[in-house]
Design a protein around this motif. Structure first.
Motif, PDB file in Angstrom:
ATOM      1  N   SER A 172      25.170 -13.541  82.919  1.00 29.80           N
ATOM      2  CA  SER A 172      25.767 -11.477  83.170  1.00 29.80           C
ATOM      3  C   SER A 172      26.905 -11.181  82.915  1.00 29.80           C
ATOM      4  CB  SER A 172      25.360 -11.290  85.209  1.00 29.80           C
ATOM      5  OG  SER A 172      26.477 -11.906  85.399  1.00 29.80           O
ATOM      6  N   ARG A 173      27.660 -11.983  82.918  1.00 31.24           N
ATOM      7  CA  ARG A 173      29.484 -12.011  82.545  1.00 31.24           C
ATOM      8  C   ARG A 173      29.195 -11.852  81.110  1.00 31.24           C
ATOM      9  NH1 ARG A 173      33.419 -15.505  85.916  1.00 31.24           N
ATOM     10  NH2 ARG A 173      32.869 -14.535  87.644  1.00 31.24           N
ATOM     11  N   ILE A 174      28.176 -12.179  80.212  1.00 31.53           N
ATOM     12  CA  ILE A 174      28.313 -12.103  79.306  1.00 31.53           C
ATOM     13  C   ILE A 174      27.932 -10.418  78.798  1.00 31.53           C
ATOM     14  CG2 ILE A 174      27.517 -12.860  76.308  1.00 31.53           C
ATOM     15  CD1 ILE A 174      28.678 -15.709  77.095  1.00 31.53           C
ATOM     16  N   PHE A 175      27.284 -10.381  79.578  1.00 32.71           N
ATOM     17  CA  PHE A 175      26.468  -8.910  79.001  1.00 32.71           C
ATOM     18  C   PHE A 175      26.885  -8.033  79.170  1.00 32.71           C
ATOM     19  CE2 PHE A 175      23.247  -5.869  81.180  1.00 32.71           C
ATOM     20  CZ  PHE A 175      22.933  -5.181  80.257  1.00 32.71           C
ATOM     21  N   ARG A 176      27.887  -7.487  80.660  1.00 32.53           N
ATOM     22  CA  ARG A 176      28.294  -7.072  80.935  1.00 32.53           C
ATOM     23  C   ARG A 176      29.811  -6.547  79.825  1.00 32.53           C
ATOM     24  NH1 ARG A 176      30.352  -7.900  86.127  1.00 32.53           N
ATOM     25  NH2 ARG A 176      28.558 -10.632  85.987  1.00 32.53           N
ATOM     26  N   ALA A 177      30.278  -7.844  79.490  1.00 29.46           N
ATOM     27  CA  ALA A 177      30.850  -7.469  79.429  1.00 29.46           C
ATOM     28  C   ALA A 177      30.770  -6.781  77.264  1.00 29.46           C
ATOM     29  CB  ALA A 177      31.720  -8.947  77.823  1.00 29.46           C
ATOM     30  N   ARG A 178      29.860  -7.383  76.680  1.00 27.48           N
ATOM     31  CA  ARG A 178      29.657  -6.356  75.497  1.00 27.48           C
ATOM     32  C   ARG A 178      28.850  -4.692  75.758  1.00 27.48           C
ATOM     33  NH1 ARG A 178      25.553 -11.612  74.046  1.00 27.48           N
ATOM     34  NH2 ARG A 178      26.713 -12.482  72.291  1.00 27.48           N
TER      35      ARG A 178
ATOM     36  N   ASP B   3      11.348  -2.644  82.266  1.00 30.93           N
ATOM     37  CA  ASP B   3      12.982  -2.753  82.605  1.00 30.93           C
ATOM     38  C   ASP B   3      13.714  -3.252  81.841  1.00 30.93           C
ATOM     39  OD1 ASP B   3      14.798  -2.688  83.178  1.00 30.93           O
ATOM     40  OD2 ASP B   3      14.231  -4.293  85.791  1.00 30.93           O
ATOM     41  N   CYS B   4      14.148  -1.261  81.052  1.00 27.18           N
ATOM     42  CA  CYS B   4      15.378  -1.683  79.958  1.00 27.18           C
ATOM     43  C   CYS B   4      16.794  -2.079  79.681  1.00 27.18           C
ATOM     44  CB  CYS B   4      15.062  -0.141  79.581  1.00 27.18           C
ATOM     45  SG  CYS B   4      14.327   0.749  78.449  1.00 27.18           S
ATOM     46  N   GLU B   5      17.017  -2.228  81.412  1.00 19.68           N
ATOM     47  CA  GLU B   5      17.676  -2.870  81.924  1.00 19.68           C
ATOM     48  C   GLU B   5      18.120  -4.763  81.769  1.00 19.68           C
ATOM     49  OE1 GLU B   5      21.053  -1.225  81.866  1.00 19.68           O
ATOM     50  OE2 GLU B   5      22.052  -3.300  82.496  1.00 19.68           O
ATOM     51  N   LYS B   6      17.036  -4.755  81.946  1.00 19.34           N
ATOM     52  CA  LYS B   6      16.590  -6.167  82.459  1.00 19.34           C
ATOM     53  C   LYS B   6      16.401  -6.360  80.590  1.00 19.34           C
ATOM     54  CE  LYS B   6      15.410 -10.758  83.556  1.00 19.34           C
ATOM     55  NZ  LYS B   6      16.910 -11.089  83.740  1.00 19.34           N
ATOM     56  N   CYS B   7      15.505  -5.875  79.935  1.00 20.71           N
ATOM     57  CA  CYS B   7      15.512  -6.025  78.444  1.00 20.71           C
ATOM     58  C   CYS B   7      16.959  -6.246  77.900  1.00 20.71           C
ATOM     59  CB  CYS B   7      14.956  -4.940  77.690  1.00 20.71           C
ATOM     60  SG  CYS B   7      14.599  -5.519  76.263  1.00 20.71           S
ATOM     61  N   PRO B  35      13.536   2.758  70.983  1.00 17.30           N
ATOM     62  CA  PRO B  35      14.741   3.076  70.071  1.00 17.30           C
ATOM     63  C   PRO B  35      16.053   2.499  71.078  1.00 17.30           C
ATOM     64  CG  PRO B  35      13.082   5.171  69.955  1.00 17.30           C
ATOM     65  CD  PRO B  35      12.701   4.547  71.757  1.00 17.30           C
ATOM     66  N   GLU B  36      15.806   3.185  72.746  1.00 13.48           N
ATOM     67  CA  GLU B  36      17.294   2.896  72.881  1.00 13.48           C
ATOM     68  C   GLU B  36      17.677   1.558  73.208  1.00 13.48           C
ATOM     69  OE1 GLU B  36      17.487   5.000  76.794  1.00 13.48           O
ATOM     70  OE2 GLU B  36      16.523   7.284  75.634  1.00 13.48           O
ATOM     71  N   CYS B  37      17.102   0.695  73.360  1.00 14.92           N
ATOM     72  CA  CYS B  37      17.386  -1.038  73.196  1.00 14.92           C
ATOM     73  C   CYS B  37      17.147  -1.416  72.122  1.00 14.92           C
ATOM     74  CB  CYS B  37      16.325  -1.027  74.137  1.00 14.92           C
ATOM     75  SG  CYS B  37      15.765  -1.657  75.603  1.00 14.92           S
ATOM     76  N   ARG B  38      16.856  -0.762  70.888  1.00 17.72           N
ATOM     77  CA  ARG B  38      17.347  -0.577  69.622  1.00 17.72           C
ATOM     78  C   ARG B  38      18.493  -0.887  68.917  1.00 17.72           C
ATOM     79  NH1 ARG B  38      15.108  -4.070  65.259  1.00 17.72           N
ATOM     80  NH2 ARG B  38      17.427  -3.454  64.243  1.00 17.72           N
ATOM     81  N   SER B  39      19.028   0.705  69.638  1.00 21.26           N
ATOM     82  CA  SER B  39      19.985   0.695  69.727  1.00 21.26           C
ATOM     83  C   SER B  39      21.740   0.091  70.137  1.00 21.26           C
ATOM     84  CB  SER B  39      20.171   2.294  69.529  1.00 21.26           C
ATOM     85  OG  SER B  39      20.349   2.763  71.405  1.00 21.26           O
TER      86      SER B  39
END
Lengths: 206, 233
Positions: A172-178, B3-7, B35-39
């Motif tokens: 999760s830290r890597i994700f948030r960093a990105r 769930d895009c955030e999870k993706c 398209p949003e997750c693609r970007s």
């Protein structure tokens, strides 16, 4: 150089042959330098941090147990040297806010003082320099882990073991960093709008 | 995947090669239709690629590293600890000394860690130290029989011993030693380092304070004489 031959070199150094250490320096110095550069964001400082990391590694080589790879060990030393440096450096140029991070750790959100910000908002495309600028805006913990991953090539498990963190926390830290890095690059015009404009502004901002 | 955030977190894992094949295809399917997750994927990939671009090593850095390593003092000397010794303090010095020969019986004494003052991080040692076991908050170190002598010694004696065990002038590197230590000395006067293993080999003395052994200043004879005297003190 295989792991086995690295172990042999380490044994030689511990046995008194200091010159054998040069082989390890040659192998890792470039990555350690680049890692330090991403951590501290300044070439002169990265130069010093690289030297310090190797001197530290050499001095504490007898504590290298060989249960992790030498690369993992030296990258951890390097990132720690950089973190110590950043902590000891005067924070006068920055205004610090403590924000609640979503894994319940306090993270420093460092806002560069506008009066000292150089005119770097005009960059048209993502450059190495803009990524470096973006990295500086990350909380130390996020930057350290992202750098270990990207430049050190360490897996989540290796980072977790090196820093005593759960793999989930590393993830999760890597994700948030990105995400934070991309948001910075987008806001400063370094990611073309065709990339990421909608996605980056989507829900879940930390 | 709705769930895009999870993706997006999984996109981050995808870039790092941390997904199973099944997860990978799940994410790729979603990216293809969102398209949003693609970007997000494109942006994360671009940043990752950028971070991987390494600059060449600056001129002179390699030489600077090597000269720094060569200039590094090889070890701390034992001398600095001595000045913290209070001359008036009466010290207890615990010595585990034994005769280095094959005639010892394998019987063992168990010594309580409270008497030993041994740091728990010490490696398990062969020879006189035959083992180490934990029991609640105490660690028991097992010594070969007749390896135990406890002696109270004066501050002067402790100081002399520490001086003999300081690195020799020509000591320039550390050694990894294994096998049986000739003596293990534990100081309980509160001065660090408080534990040292002494190896005597071919007339030369090596001291190990837990960070690798180095050649000591004192001769084998001087150290043996002093320790024998301590045992009798």
């Amino acid at each position: 150089m295989t792991e086995v031959s690295e172990k042999k070199i380490i044994e030689k150094v511990l046995g008194g042959d200091a010159n054998a250490f040069e082989e390890l320096v040659l192998k890792y110095e470039k990555t350690v330098y680049n890692l330090a550069l991403r951590m501290v964001g300044d070439r002169d400082d990265a130069f010093d941090m690289t030297q310090e990391a190797f001197i530290k590694a050499y001095g504490s080589l007898s504590s290298f147990r060989g249960d992790s790879k030498f690369s993992v060990w030296i990258y951890r030393i390097a990132t720690n040297v950089c973190l110590d440096f950043l902590r000891s450096k005067s924070r006068k140029q920055q205004v610090s806010l403590t924000v609640s991070d979503d894994d319940d750790e306090d993270a420093q959100l460092d806002i560069p003082d506008p009066s000292s910000a150089p005119e770097q908002q005009l960059m048209q495309k993502m450059s190495m320099q803009s990524v470096e600028e973006g990295l500086k805006t990350l909380p130390d913990k996020q930057r350290q882990i992202l750098v270990m991953r990207e430049l050190g090539g360490m897996s989540y498990a290796e980072i977790g073991a090196a820093l005593s963190l759960e793999e989930g926390t590393v993830k999760s830290r890597i994700f948030r960093a990105r995400k934070r890095l991309c948001t910075f690059l987008l806001d400063s015009g370094n990611i073309p709008d065709s990339l990421a404009s909608k996605g980056m502004k989507g829900g879940g901002e930390t | 995947m709705t769930d895009c955030e999870k993706c997006r977190e999984m996109i981050s894992c995808l870039i790092d090669g941390e997904l199973s094949e099944a997860e990978q295809s799940l994410v790729r399917e979603h990216i293809a239709s969102c398209p949003e997750c693609r970007s997000v994927y494109d942006a994360f990939s671009a940043v990752s690629e950028q971070m991987h671009e390494e600059e060449p090593l600056p001129d002179g850095l390699h030489e600077k590293i090597m000269s720094g390593i060569k200039a590094r003092p090889k070890k701390k000397t034992g001398i600095v600890w001595i000045k913290y010794l209070s001359a008036a303090a009466c010290l207890a010095l615990v010595i585990f000394a034994g005769i280095k020969s094959g005639m010892l019986s394998p019987a063992e004494n168990k010594v309580d860690s409270n008497d030993l003052y041994v740091a728990e991080t010490l490696p398990v040692l062969d020879g006189r130290f035959t083992g180490q076991s934990g029991n609640g908050d105490k660690t028991t170190y097992t010594l070969a029989q007749n390896a135990k002598t406890r002696a109270a010694v004066s501050a002067e004696t402790a100081e002399k011993l520490r001086t003999l065990l300081a690195p020799a002038e020509d000591a320039h590197s550390e050694y990894v030693v294994s096998g049986e230590a000739d003596y293990a000395v534990s100081f309980d006067d509160g001065v660090e380092p408080d534990f040292v293993l002494i190896y005597i080999d071919d007339g030369r003395v090596y001291a190990d304070y837990g960070n690798g052994a180095f050649a000591a200043a004192g001769s084998a004879q001087e150290i043996r004489d002093l320790l024998d005297a301590c045992a009798g003190e």
